[in-house]
Motif scaffolding. Structure first.
Motif, PDB file in Angstrom:
ATOM      1  N   TYR A  40       0.842  -1.203   0.000  1.00 17.66           N
ATOM      2  CA  TYR A  40       0.000   0.000   0.000  1.00 17.66           C
ATOM      3  C   TYR A  40       0.880   1.258   0.000  1.00 17.66           C
ATOM      4  O   TYR A  40       0.687   2.177  -0.791  1.00 17.66           O
ATOM      5  CB  TYR A  40      -0.927  -0.007   1.220  1.00 17.66           C
ATOM      6  N   THR A  87       1.049   3.829  -3.222  1.00 18.79           N
ATOM      7  CA  THR A  87       0.537   5.199  -3.056  1.00 18.79           C
ATOM      8  C   THR A  87       1.669   6.220  -3.210  1.00 18.79           C
ATOM      9  O   THR A  87       1.437   7.363  -3.580  1.00 18.79           O
ATOM     10  CB  THR A  87      -0.181   5.395  -1.694  1.00 18.79           C
ATOM     11  N   ASP A 145      -7.978   2.652  -1.507  1.00 13.36           N
ATOM     12  CA  ASP A 145      -8.463   2.467  -0.131  1.00 13.36           C
ATOM     13  C   ASP A 145      -9.717   1.604  -0.030  1.00 13.36           C
ATOM     14  O   ASP A 145     -10.033   1.093   1.035  1.00 13.36           O
ATOM     15  CB  ASP A 145      -8.762   3.833   0.502  1.00 13.36           C
TER      16      ASP A 145
END
Ligand SMILES: [Zn+2]
Length: 363
Positions: free
Chosen positions: A94, A98, A113
């Motif tokens: 993650y 990102t 998300d």
């Protein structure tokens, strides 16, 4: 964010990071003196990941008919379905994506998300044009080729199959060694009898129909002994086979590991076909049982014959064989060579099988 070449296992991503020629320590995987990449400084990976991630749609934008059970978080899907990250946790993935796709995250945080899905997986119109299997079902193909039309089936998109094969080419140089095992007596089998059987004795196999010769080899004596499934106290002869010339084979064990970042690859088309590509490799390596019918080999014989039929511009065959994983010996692999004369048996060794490790489970 600083990431490094060791954070990934995708060859395209690794080569982008290496091209930056920056050496340092990776705060994420703690590797020292490795090629590093600063996501705040460079955009190369952003473009690559943006394209891959664009095949996903956040759950709020998926059609009502999309099965909710088939939505998952982007970080989980990237870990489970794509071989990009090197042993990374979901939170690491993650953070990496990102940081790499910071612009996309700014405007479309939902994608990262909230659960996501691939809309085209359930879009019949898209599937009919882009699926490797015309009805999008391996079972339909198997049924059709076994019971309806053996030689002229239209269930497989052969252009697409040829394209996928081109992504998993594996070259071998002359001189490469492979192995082949046969159950024998204590006296063994002479090297001139270790090759593929003559035409009239050729039986159905995963990569050849009866009457068509094919040389099945293993990457190591262990793999080929396991594949033979000799019994305890049997004698086996293992022949060492030397490749006579340079060849290119289709490496089916990589068919589901193709990088989504290869130039020209259509990520969406690849994603919707992953299941079928996996199936091809599974079928090739499937354990043969004594009760198996020759009909069970027909689907993989069809795929193999197609690979064999692919020709170069000069009319010569593009591929000399196919390679697939060994189910009998993990980490081992098998090579089926279309022309048995490409290799010669240069040595033989006789073994006695001392012990077999039987494992079982209740069914
Ligand atoms: Zn790292």
């Amino acid at each position: 964010m600083i990431i490094c070449e060791k954070c990934f296992c995708d060859t395209e991503v690794i080569s982008v990071i290496r091209n930056k020629a920056e050496i340092g320590d990776c705060p994420l995987c703690k590797c020292k003196n490795v090629h590093i990449y600063d996501t705040d400084k460079y955009e190369d990976l952003s473009m690559m990941f943006d394209e891959l991630i664009s095949i996903y749609t956040p759950v709020s934008l998926l059609p009502e008919s999309y099965p909710k059970s088939d939505t998952r978080l982007l970080k989980s899907d990237l870990i489970n379905n794509w071989n990009i990250f090197n042993k990374k946790s979901e939170s690491d993935v993650y953070n990496i994506i990102t940081a790499i796709c910071k612009e996309k995250y700014k405007y479309n945080a939902e994608l990262f998300d909230h659960p996501v899905g691939i809309q085209e997986l359930y879009d019949q119109d898209y599937l009919s044009k882009h699926s490797l299997l015309v009805t999008n079902s391996w079972d339909d193909f198997v049924n059709a080729i076994k019971t309806k039309n053996r030689f002229h089936t239209h269930y497989v998109d052969l252009n697409l199959l040829e394209r996928f094969c081109s992504y998993i080419r594996k070259p071998y140089k002359a001189g490469e060694l492979f192995y082949r095992c046969r159950i024998s007596t204590e006296e063994g089998i002479p090297s001139n009898e270790m090759g593929a059987p003559p035409k009239k004795l050729t039986t159905d196999g995963r990569a050849n129909a009866r009457g068509i010769r094919c040389l099945y080899l293993g990457d190591s004596p262990e793999t080929t002994i396991h594949e033979t499934r000799a019994g305890a106290y049997d004698y086996v002869t293992v022949g060492t086979f030397k490749l006579k010339k340079d060849i290119i084979v289709v490496d089916l064990k990589e068919i589901n590991q193709i990088s989504p970042f290869i130039e020209g690859i259509d990520c969406l088309e690849y994603a919707i076909n992953k299941e079928h590509l996996n199936k091809i490799n599974d079928e090739m390596g499937k354990i043969m049982r004594r009760s198996d019918s020759a009909l069970d080999y027909v689907p993989t014989q069809y795929i193999t014959d197609f690979v064999k039929s692919i020709i170069r511009n000069d009319g010569a065959a593009e591929y000399a064989g196919i390679e697939y994983k060994s189910v009998m010996h993990s980490d081992g692999y098998n090579l089926a060579l279309f022309d048995p004369d490409l290799c010669e048996c240069v040595d033989t060794q006789i073994y006695r099988i001392d012990m077999i490790d039987y494992r079982k489970h209740v069914i």
